[in-house]
Design an enzyme around this catalytic site. Structure first.
Site, short mmCIF file in Angstrom:
data_model
loop_
_atom_site.label_atom_id
_atom_site.label_comp_id
_atom_site.label_asym_id
_atom_site.label_seq_id
_atom_site.Cartn_x
_atom_site.Cartn_y
_atom_site.Cartn_z
N CYS A 111 -75.83 -57.24 -43.76
CA CYS A 111 -75.69 -56.46 -45.00
C CYS A 111 -75.36 -54.99 -44.74
O CYS A 111 -74.99 -54.27 -45.66
CB CYS A 111 -76.95 -56.57 -45.84
SG CYS A 111 -77.34 -58.27 -46.26
N HIS A 256 -76.46 -50.90 -50.96
CA HIS A 256 -76.33 -52.35 -50.82
C HIS A 256 -77.13 -53.00 -51.94
O HIS A 256 -78.29 -52.65 -52.18
CB HIS A 256 -76.82 -52.78 -49.44
CG HIS A 256 -77.04 -54.25 -49.33
ND1 HIS A 256 -76.09 -55.17 -49.71
CD2 HIS A 256 -78.12 -54.97 -48.90
CE1 HIS A 256 -76.58 -56.39 -49.52
NE2 HIS A 256 -77.80 -56.29 -49.03
N ASN A 286 -76.76 -60.82 -54.09
CA ASN A 286 -76.60 -60.07 -52.85
C ASN A 286 -75.40 -60.65 -52.10
O ASN A 286 -75.46 -61.77 -51.60
CB ASN A 286 -77.89 -60.22 -52.03
CG ASN A 286 -77.82 -59.57 -50.66
OD1 ASN A 286 -76.75 -59.22 -50.18
ND2 ASN A 286 -78.98 -59.43 -50.03
O1 UT7 Z 1 -79.88 -57.78 -47.66
C1 UT7 Z 1 -81.25 -57.88 -47.44
C2 UT7 Z 1 -81.60 -59.26 -47.90
N1 UT7 Z 1 -82.93 -59.54 -48.24
C3 UT7 Z 1 -83.65 -58.94 -49.21
O2 UT7 Z 1 -83.29 -57.98 -49.81
C4 UT7 Z 1 -84.96 -59.60 -49.53
C5 UT7 Z 1 -86.05 -58.62 -49.84
N2 UT7 Z 1 -87.16 -59.34 -50.43
C6 UT7 Z 1 -87.17 -59.67 -51.74
O3 UT7 Z 1 -86.25 -59.37 -52.46
C7 UT7 Z 1 -88.39 -60.35 -52.25
O4 UT7 Z 1 -89.35 -60.46 -51.24
C8 UT7 Z 1 -88.10 -61.76 -52.86
C9 UT7 Z 1 -87.32 -61.61 -54.14
C10 UT7 Z 1 -87.33 -62.60 -51.86
C11 UT7 Z 1 -89.42 -62.46 -53.18
O5 UT7 Z 1 -90.15 -61.67 -54.09
P1 UT7 Z 1 -91.71 -61.39 -53.84
O6 UT7 Z 1 -92.18 -60.62 -54.98
O7 UT7 Z 1 -91.84 -60.76 -52.46
O8 UT7 Z 1 -92.32 -62.84 -53.86
P2 UT7 Z 1 -93.16 -63.58 -52.73
O9 UT7 Z 1 -92.29 -64.04 -51.62
O10 UT7 Z 1 -94.37 -62.77 -52.41
O11 UT7 Z 1 -93.64 -64.84 -53.54
C12 UT7 Z 1 -94.52 -64.73 -54.64
C13 UT7 Z 1 -94.72 -66.11 -55.21
C14 UT7 Z 1 -95.07 -67.16 -54.16
O12 UT7 Z 1 -95.96 -68.07 -54.73
P3 UT7 Z 1 -97.53 -67.97 -54.44
O13 UT7 Z 1 -97.67 -68.09 -52.95
O14 UT7 Z 1 -97.95 -66.62 -54.96
O15 UT7 Z 1 -98.08 -69.12 -55.21
C15 UT7 Z 1 -93.76 -67.84 -53.89
O16 UT7 Z 1 -93.93 -69.17 -53.45
O17 UT7 Z 1 -93.50 -66.56 -55.81
C16 UT7 Z 1 -93.13 -67.82 -55.24
N3 UT7 Z 1 -91.68 -67.87 -55.21
C17 UT7 Z 1 -90.96 -68.29 -56.26
N4 UT7 Z 1 -91.30 -68.73 -57.49
C18 UT7 Z 1 -90.32 -69.06 -58.32
C19 UT7 Z 1 -90.84 -67.54 -54.19
N5 UT7 Z 1 -89.57 -67.73 -54.57
C20 UT7 Z 1 -89.62 -68.20 -55.84
C21 UT7 Z 1 -88.64 -68.59 -56.77
N6 UT7 Z 1 -89.03 -69.00 -58.00
N7 UT7 Z 1 -87.31 -68.52 -56.50
#
Ligand code: UT7
Length: 331
Positions: A111, A256, A286
């Site tokens: 990225c 980005h 993204n």
């Molecule tokens: O170019 C760089 C590329 N990468 C990035 O920019 C990624 C940076 N990170 C992020 O954008 C965020 O971490 C995400 C959007 C990927 C995830 O958001 P988050 O607020 O960090 O969520 P999390 O991973 O802490 O997950 C929270 C909950 C989990 O459930 P539990 O364990 O609390 O029950 C996940 O299993 O949300 C769940 N979850 C989802 N639920 C519905 C994870 N993905 C999803 C989904 N839909 N797509």
């Protein structure tokens, strides 16, 4: 002598995949995706390829700049998803554009790719080696996404953006860029099998399971998020300080487009009005190395960028890698 952007272009696939459609094959919802990322829909390459989209973006950039393909000295293609391991995407773009005098190669910094390619182009121009360089960021990420992993498949999209740089009299802005290989496992996509000791020779253990591993992209979302919200404001401050500027001197921050919450957090940490941080990730997701030039092109074509305005571009992502560049708009 400095490289001034004198034309931009972009090309995205026709196929639109919205959040509701993704919710039909993984356990997610439009509401969750919008709240956590800001993404509403993204484009998915079907007949389009990394090189075909890049060539179209490049064609538009050349047209705006009034530059003929044979005037291009170099094509730098930032991509993590070339259509072939070789030849490089830049050579395919050269052939499509008939940019017969250009030297061509790819650069993979995920990225951060467009930002690093832009800085590389500046280095070639300021050294006097080349005068006219086409820089593209182009990705077909949908081909390496694990469509069963709801934590990652909701984020990414396909597309391409381009900018053509020409040597002109002007200020040479000091760049900033960093890498941290320790953070590699946080955001990773395996390539051809590198496990085993047999080097894939016939009869070796590793030959049994040779070929591309198909796990697709894996990511520690929280770690990447924390890295981005800490390092991006830091590197923007670094590039501003290095050039004797403050955030108030900057008209637009072109970041980005990974996640709306990351962009908002960077604006807040820089104590800068969010209005100066344009976003289009809601439309495209993204798109990795393509996100900065797609946004730049959108702003340019809408007439929002005025000659003489100062911009900061900032990229960040797998590697880990991150960087920022100051530029003065020249069109
Ligand atoms: O170019 C760089 C590329 N990468 C990035 O920019 C990624 C940076 N990170 C992020 O954008 C965020 O971490 C995400 C959007 C990927 C995830 O958001 P988050 O607020 O960090 O969520 P999390 O991973 O802490 O997950 C929270 C909950 C989990 O459930 P539990 O364990 O609390 O029950 C996940 O299993 O949300 C769940 N979850 C989802 N639920 C519905 C994870 N993905 C999803 C989904 N839909 N797509």
């Amino acid at each position: 002598m400095t490289g001034v952007i004198c034309g931009t272009g972009a090309c995205v696939p026709d196929r639109i995949l919205d959040n509701n459609e993704i919710a039909q094959f993984v356990d997610t919802s439009d509401q969750w995706i919008q709240e956590r990322t800001g993404v509403i829909r993204r484009r998915i390459a079907q007949t389009e390829t990394t090189a075909s989209m890049a060539a179209e973006a490049g064609r538009q950039a050349l047209e705006e700049a009034g530059i003929r393909p044979e005037e291009i000295d170099m094509i730098l293609a930032a991509t993590a998803t070339p259509d072939h391991i070789f030849p490089c995407a830049a050579c395919e773009i050269q052939e499509r554009l008939q940019a017969v005098n250009a030297v061509c190669f790819d650069l993979n910094a995920a990225c951060s790719g467009f930002l690093f390619a832009y800085q590389t182009a500046q280095a070639y121009i300021t050294s006097g080696m080349y005068r006219t360089i086409l820089v593209v960021g182009s990705e077909s990420l949908s081909r390496i996404v694990n469509w069963e992993d709801r934590g990652t498949c909701i984020l990414f999209g396909d597309g391409s953006g381009a900018a053509v740089l020409r040597a002109k009299e002007g200020r040479n802005w000091i760049p900033a860029a960093h890498s941290d290989g320790k953070g590699g496992p946080a955001l990773l996509c395996p390539g051809p099998n590198v496990s085993g000791n047999g080097g894939n020779l016939p009869g070796s253990d590793s030959a049994e399971d040779s070929g591309l591993e198909r796990t697709g992209i894996t990511m520690d979302g929280k770690a990447v998020f924390q890295f981005a919200v800490r390092k991006v404001p830091e590197v923007i401050r670094e590039v501003l300080d290095a050039n004797g500027l403050s955030a108030d001197d900057i008209d637009w921050f072109i970041l980005h487009q990974a996640n709306r919450r990351i962009v908002e957090s960077v604006a807040k940490r820089l104590k800068t009005d969010i209005e100066r941080f344009p976003m289009n990730l809601q439309e495209y997701g993204n798109t990795s190395s393509a996100s900065i030039p797609i946004l730049l092109n959108e702003m340019n074509r809408k007439g929002l960028l005025k000659k003489g305005q100062k911009l900061v571009m900032a990229g960040f992502g797998a590697g880990l890698s991150w960087g920022a560049a100051v530029l003065e708009w020249g069109i």
